[in-house]
Design a protein around this motif. Structure first.
Motif, mmCIF file in Angstrom:
data_model
loop_
_atom_site.group_PDB
_atom_site.id
_atom_site.type_symbol
_atom_site.label_atom_id
_atom_site.label_comp_id
_atom_site.label_asym_id
_atom_site.label_seq_id
_atom_site.Cartn_x
_atom_site.Cartn_y
_atom_site.Cartn_z
ATOM 1 N N ALA A 91 0.833 -1.210 0.000
ATOM 2 C CA ALA A 91 0.000 0.000 0.000
ATOM 3 C C ALA A 91 0.870 1.265 0.000
ATOM 4 C CB ALA A 91 -0.934 0.002 1.208
ATOM 5 N N ALA A 92 1.950 1.237 0.777
ATOM 6 C CA ALA A 92 2.846 2.404 0.828
ATOM 7 C C ALA A 92 3.536 2.619 -0.522
ATOM 8 C CB ALA A 92 3.886 2.222 1.929
ATOM 9 N N ARG A 93 3.941 1.523 -1.172
ATOM 10 C CA ARG A 93 4.582 1.652 -2.488
ATOM 11 C C ARG A 93 3.601 2.223 -3.506
ATOM 12 N NH1 ARG A 93 6.370 -3.699 -1.288
ATOM 13 N NH2 ARG A 93 5.120 -4.456 -3.020
ATOM 14 N N ARG A 94 2.363 1.738 -3.474
ATOM 15 C CA ARG A 94 1.344 2.263 -4.401
ATOM 16 C C ARG A 94 1.091 3.744 -4.149
ATOM 17 N NH1 ARG A 94 -2.421 -2.746 -3.675
ATOM 18 N NH2 ARG A 94 -1.614 -4.085 -5.318
ATOM 19 N N LEU A 96 3.183 5.915 -2.993
ATOM 20 C CA LEU A 96 4.315 6.681 -3.522
ATOM 21 C C LEU A 96 4.229 6.833 -5.037
ATOM 22 C CD1 LEU A 96 7.251 5.366 -1.328
ATOM 23 C CD2 LEU A 96 6.377 7.714 -1.436
ATOM 24 N N TYR A 97 3.827 5.782 -5.720
ATOM 25 C CA TYR A 97 3.670 5.898 -7.177
ATOM 26 C C TYR A 97 2.536 6.864 -7.520
ATOM 27 C CZ TYR A 97 7.063 2.276 -8.150
ATOM 28 O OH TYR A 97 8.218 1.566 -8.248
ATOM 29 N N ALA A 98 1.457 6.823 -6.754
ATOM 30 C CA ALA A 98 0.356 7.767 -6.986
ATOM 31 C C ALA A 98 0.842 9.203 -6.763
ATOM 32 C CB ALA A 98 -0.821 7.446 -6.060
ATOM 33 N N GLU A 99 1.656 9.406 -5.745
ATOM 34 C CA GLU A 99 2.223 10.732 -5.483
ATOM 35 C C GLU A 99 3.127 11.165 -6.638
ATOM 36 O OE1 GLU A 99 3.421 14.335 -3.739
ATOM 37 O OE2 GLU A 99 1.687 13.063 -3.363
ATOM 38 N N ALA A 100 3.911 10.235 -7.171
ATOM 39 C CA ALA A 100 4.785 10.562 -8.308
ATOM 40 C C ALA A 100 3.957 10.975 -9.522
ATOM 41 C CB ALA A 100 5.682 9.376 -8.654
ATOM 42 N N VAL A 101 2.892 10.238 -9.799
ATOM 43 C CA VAL A 101 2.026 10.569 -10.934
ATOM 44 C C VAL A 101 1.413 11.951 -10.746
ATOM 45 C CG1 VAL A 101 -0.125 9.947 -12.117
ATOM 46 C CG2 VAL A 101 1.553 8.185 -11.581
ATOM 47 N N ALA A 102 0.926 12.219 -9.546
ATOM 48 C CA ALA A 102 0.335 13.536 -9.270
ATOM 49 C C ALA A 102 1.373 14.645 -9.423
ATOM 50 C CB ALA A 102 -0.252 13.558 -7.861
ATOM 51 N N ALA A 103 2.579 14.397 -8.975
ATOM 52 C CA ALA A 103 3.637 15.404 -9.082
ATOM 53 C C ALA A 103 4.023 15.654 -10.536
ATOM 54 C CB ALA A 103 4.857 14.964 -8.279
ATOM 55 N N ILE A 104 4.024 14.608 -11.336
ATOM 56 C CA ILE A 104 4.357 14.762 -12.757
ATOM 57 C C ILE A 104 3.288 15.561 -13.477
ATOM 58 C CG2 ILE A 104 4.658 13.495 -14.927
ATOM 59 C CD1 ILE A 104 5.912 11.248 -13.165
ATOM 60 N N ARG A 105 2.028 15.350 -13.112
ATOM 61 C CA ARG A 105 0.924 16.062 -13.766
ATOM 62 C C ARG A 105 0.780 17.513 -13.291
ATOM 63 N NH1 ARG A 105 -2.615 12.437 -16.335
ATOM 64 N NH2 ARG A 105 -2.363 10.291 -15.664
ATOM 65 N N ARG A 116 11.585 14.275 -3.951
ATOM 66 C CA ARG A 116 11.253 13.751 -2.611
ATOM 67 C C ARG A 116 10.647 12.353 -2.711
ATOM 68 N NH1 ARG A 116 9.715 19.116 -1.735
ATOM 69 N NH2 ARG A 116 7.543 18.640 -2.200
ATOM 70 N N VAL A 117 9.767 12.137 -3.687
ATOM 71 C CA VAL A 117 9.154 10.813 -3.855
ATOM 72 C C VAL A 117 10.226 9.787 -4.196
ATOM 73 C CG1 VAL A 117 7.558 9.430 -5.243
ATOM 74 C CG2 VAL A 117 6.901 11.735 -4.534
ATOM 75 N N LEU A 118 11.086 10.120 -5.150
ATOM 76 C CA LEU A 118 12.147 9.189 -5.540
ATOM 77 C C LEU A 118 13.102 8.913 -4.376
ATOM 78 C CD1 LEU A 118 12.988 10.413 -9.144
ATOM 79 C CD2 LEU A 118 11.609 8.443 -8.452
ATOM 80 N N ASP A 119 13.411 9.934 -3.601
ATOM 81 C CA ASP A 119 14.278 9.741 -2.436
ATOM 82 C C ASP A 119 13.631 8.814 -1.417
ATOM 83 O OD1 ASP A 119 16.190 11.378 -3.566
ATOM 84 O OD2 ASP A 119 15.735 13.114 -2.293
#
Length: 172
Positions: A91-94, A96-105, A116-119
């Motif tokens: 759940a935590a990994r998912r 983080l990926y959702a946060e990465a997608v939101a940050a990219i958009r 920060r997400v990648l770190d």
């Protein structure tokens, strides 16, 4: 003013900036995909005889494969049970990926947010690796000299064999 098929003025600058934003977003997305695939493979590794990463021959795999099966299972069970940090949960990994997608958009693009997400993903991966290394070292330290010598022989055999997929190619 003569129209010779070239554009100039404020509209060409806007199109150029839009194109660059799309190119940057696509490039970043591809980079995150690669990082995600690598991290996902590391998290899903379930031991040398099970799980999707079983045939990979990365840095840690030969050390684990050379251990007796009962000890491998005990180490992996101990690692799963002793996981204090829930940042590596599915759940935590998912999240983080959702946060990465939101940050990219996000507009405007926030490089620091993606970093920060990648770190965070890197730190979680390193935490799992450190726990596995500590468990492996404890196992090796508990062996007497003949057991360590036998383990070293098995490790040497594993390293000489190479990954299963390479052996299949040699047979053809």
């Amino acid at each position: 003013m003569v129209d010779n098929g070239t554009e100039s003025g404020p509209h060409s600058v806007t199109r150029s900036r839009t194109w660059m934003k799309w190119a940057l977003g696509l490039s970043l997305g591809l980079n995150l995909l690669v990082v995600g695939l690598v991290a996902g493979a590391a998290y899903r590794f379930d031991g040398p005889h099970g799980g999707p990463g079983a045939n990979r021959h990365d840095f840690g795999t030969p050390y684990v494969i050379a251990l007796p099966e009962d000890r491998r299972r005990a180490i992996f069970k101990e690692l799963r049970a002793g996981r204090q940090d829930k940042s590596t949960s599915r759940a935590a990994r998912r999240a983080l990926y959702a946060e990465a997608v939101a940050a990219i958009r996000a507009e405007p693009f926030d490089l620091a947010r993606v970093t920060r997400v990648l770190d965070t993903q890197r730190d979680a991966t390193l935490g799992v690796q450190q726990a596995a290394q500590s468990a492996w070292l404890a196992e090796i330290a508990s062996m007497d000299a003949p057991a360590r010598a036998a383990y070293a022989d098995r490790l040497q055999e594993v390293l000489a064999r190479g990954p299963k997929r390479d052996r299949k190619k040699e047979k053809q």
